[in-house]
Write a protein that holds these residues in place. Structure first.
Motif, PDB file in Angstrom:
ATOM      1  N   UNK A  20       0.968  -0.956  -0.372  1.00 27.62           N
ATOM      2  CA  UNK A  20      -0.279  -0.307  -0.221  1.00 27.62           C
ATOM      3  C   UNK A  20       1.040   1.182   0.135  1.00 27.62           C
ATOM      4  N   UNK A  21       1.432   0.934   0.589  1.00 31.08           N
ATOM      5  CA  UNK A  21       3.330   2.315   1.261  1.00 31.08           C
ATOM      6  C   UNK A  21       3.143   3.181  -0.242  1.00 31.08           C
ATOM      7  N   UNK A  22       3.613   1.801  -0.850  1.00 29.24           N
ATOM      8  CA  UNK A  22       4.371   2.139  -2.289  1.00 29.24           C
ATOM      9  C   UNK A  22       3.850   2.283  -3.677  1.00 29.24           C
ATOM     10  N   UNK A  23       2.254   1.883  -3.181  1.00 32.47           N
ATOM     11  CA  UNK A  23       1.518   2.181  -4.213  1.00 32.47           C
ATOM     12  C   UNK A  23       1.510   3.740  -4.057  1.00 32.47           C
ATOM     13  N   UNK A  24       0.453   3.874  -2.316  1.00 32.54           N
ATOM     14  CA  UNK A  24       0.460   5.742  -2.182  1.00 32.54           C
ATOM     15  C   UNK A  24       1.461   6.852  -2.787  1.00 32.54           C
ATOM     16  N   UNK A 118     -11.694   7.008  -4.924  1.00 35.49           N
ATOM     17  CA  UNK A 118     -11.276   6.673  -6.210  1.00 35.49           C
ATOM     18  C   UNK A 118      -9.565   5.823  -6.146  1.00 35.49           C
ATOM     19  N   UNK A 119      -8.482   7.101  -5.520  1.00 38.69           N
ATOM     20  CA  UNK A 119      -6.981   6.469  -5.729  1.00 38.69           C
ATOM     21  C   UNK A 119      -7.182   5.561  -4.923  1.00 38.69           C
ATOM     22  N   UNK A 120      -7.540   5.320  -3.864  1.00 42.69           N
ATOM     23  CA  UNK A 120      -7.556   3.178  -3.072  1.00 42.69           C
ATOM     24  C   UNK A 120      -8.428   2.596  -3.856  1.00 42.69           C
ATOM     25  N   UNK A 121      -9.310   2.728  -4.430  1.00 38.71           N
ATOM     26  CA  UNK A 121     -10.299   1.675  -5.580  1.00 38.71           C
ATOM     27  C   UNK A 121      -8.911   1.350  -6.650  1.00 38.71           C
ATOM     28  N   UNK A 122      -8.426   1.808  -7.341  1.00 35.11           N
ATOM     29  CA  UNK A 122      -7.363   2.331  -8.256  1.00 35.11           C
ATOM     30  C   UNK A 122      -5.878   1.446  -7.421  1.00 35.11           C
ATOM     31  N   UNK A 123      -5.441   1.950  -6.447  1.00 32.31           N
ATOM     32  CA  UNK A 123      -4.319   0.780  -6.482  1.00 32.31           C
ATOM     33  C   UNK A 123      -5.234  -0.688  -5.916  1.00 32.31           C
ATOM     34  N   UNK A 126      -4.442  -2.568  -9.715  1.00 29.87           N
ATOM     35  CA  UNK A 126      -3.308  -2.826  -9.324  1.00 29.87           C
ATOM     36  C   UNK A 126      -2.357  -3.860  -9.013  1.00 29.87           C
ATOM     37  N   UNK A 127      -3.313  -3.933  -7.647  1.00 30.23           N
ATOM     38  CA  UNK A 127      -2.246  -5.507  -6.831  1.00 30.23           C
ATOM     39  C   UNK A 127      -3.658  -5.837  -6.449  1.00 30.23           C
ATOM     40  N   UNK A 128      -3.983  -6.943  -6.457  1.00 35.36           N
ATOM     41  CA  UNK A 128      -5.663  -8.266  -5.300  1.00 35.36           C
ATOM     42  C   UNK A 128      -4.774  -8.716  -4.747  1.00 35.36           C
ATOM     43  N   UNK A 129      -3.657  -8.265  -3.774  1.00 33.50           N
ATOM     44  CA  UNK A 129      -3.631  -8.216  -2.325  1.00 33.50           C
ATOM     45  C   UNK A 129      -3.958  -7.154  -1.746  1.00 33.50           C
TER      46      UNK A 129
END
Length: 186
Positions: A20-24, A118-123, A126-129
């Motif tokens: 999460x932190x990496x994608x955020x 929307x950003x959390x949904x997009x993240x 990107x990663x099913x985990x």
């Protein structure tokens, strides 16, 4: 619905939190900083989006956010080391006026909770985990991480600004590893 047990709320696991932190961190400002603050402050998404520059205040030897929370109460949220570092980095790169919303949208109004959701949904796509990721899961993550570190329920309640310890207990869940360690101490 009396007599029904409240559903257990789960936060991100440590591994999911790293993902999460990496994608955020790859998101554009101000969404990036809002997303990174949520799991280290326990703020509700509406609270984070509504922060104003004048909400950042010195309280004793601490830096705090003083704002109106759910229910119209005044909240004083003391910032931990990681939150202070995130805000210092954000403030250093901020070029807009230091009045009004701390996290302005391109229109100059406060960034909206919808934008952050929307950003959390997009993240999560990107990663099913991270399936099911929402800003509120990050509040659960905050509470769960504190419980995992051995912080007492009453302290977590105060930090999360819950009225009842019963509410807080729904957010906290210790891992099986932590449970085994506790049992082995007997």
């Amino acid at each position: 619905l009396t007599g029904r047990k409240q559903a257990q709320k789960e936060g991100l696991t440590p591994g999911q939190l790293v993902i999460y932190e990496g994608l955020a961190a790859k998101q554009k400002e101000p969404v990036r900083t809002v997303l990174l603050l949520l799991p280290v402050t326990g703020m509700r998404i509406s609270e984070a989006c509504d922060i104003q520059w004048n909400h950042l205040q010195a309280v004793g030897n601490d830096i705090a956010l003083v704002f109106t929370e759910k229910g119209g109460r005044t909240a004083t949220l003391i910032l931990g080391k990681k939150a202070k570092q995130l805000l210092a980095c954000y403030r250093q790169g901020f070029t807009g006026p230091r009045a009004g919303p701390l996290f302005p949208s391109t229109r100059g109004t406060a960034v909206s909770p919808v934008t952050v959701r929307r950003a959390t949904t997009a993240m999560a796509k990107l990663d099913p985990r991270l399936q099911g990721l929402t800003p509120h899961i990050l509040r659960h993550t905050f509470c769960t991480n504190l419980a995992e570190k051995g912080v007492g329920l009453e302290v977590i309640r105060d930090l999360a600004r819950h009225e009842s310890t019963a509410t807080t207990s729904r957010y906290t869940r210790t891992s099986r590893q932590r449970q085994r360690e506790a049992l082995d101490m007997l």
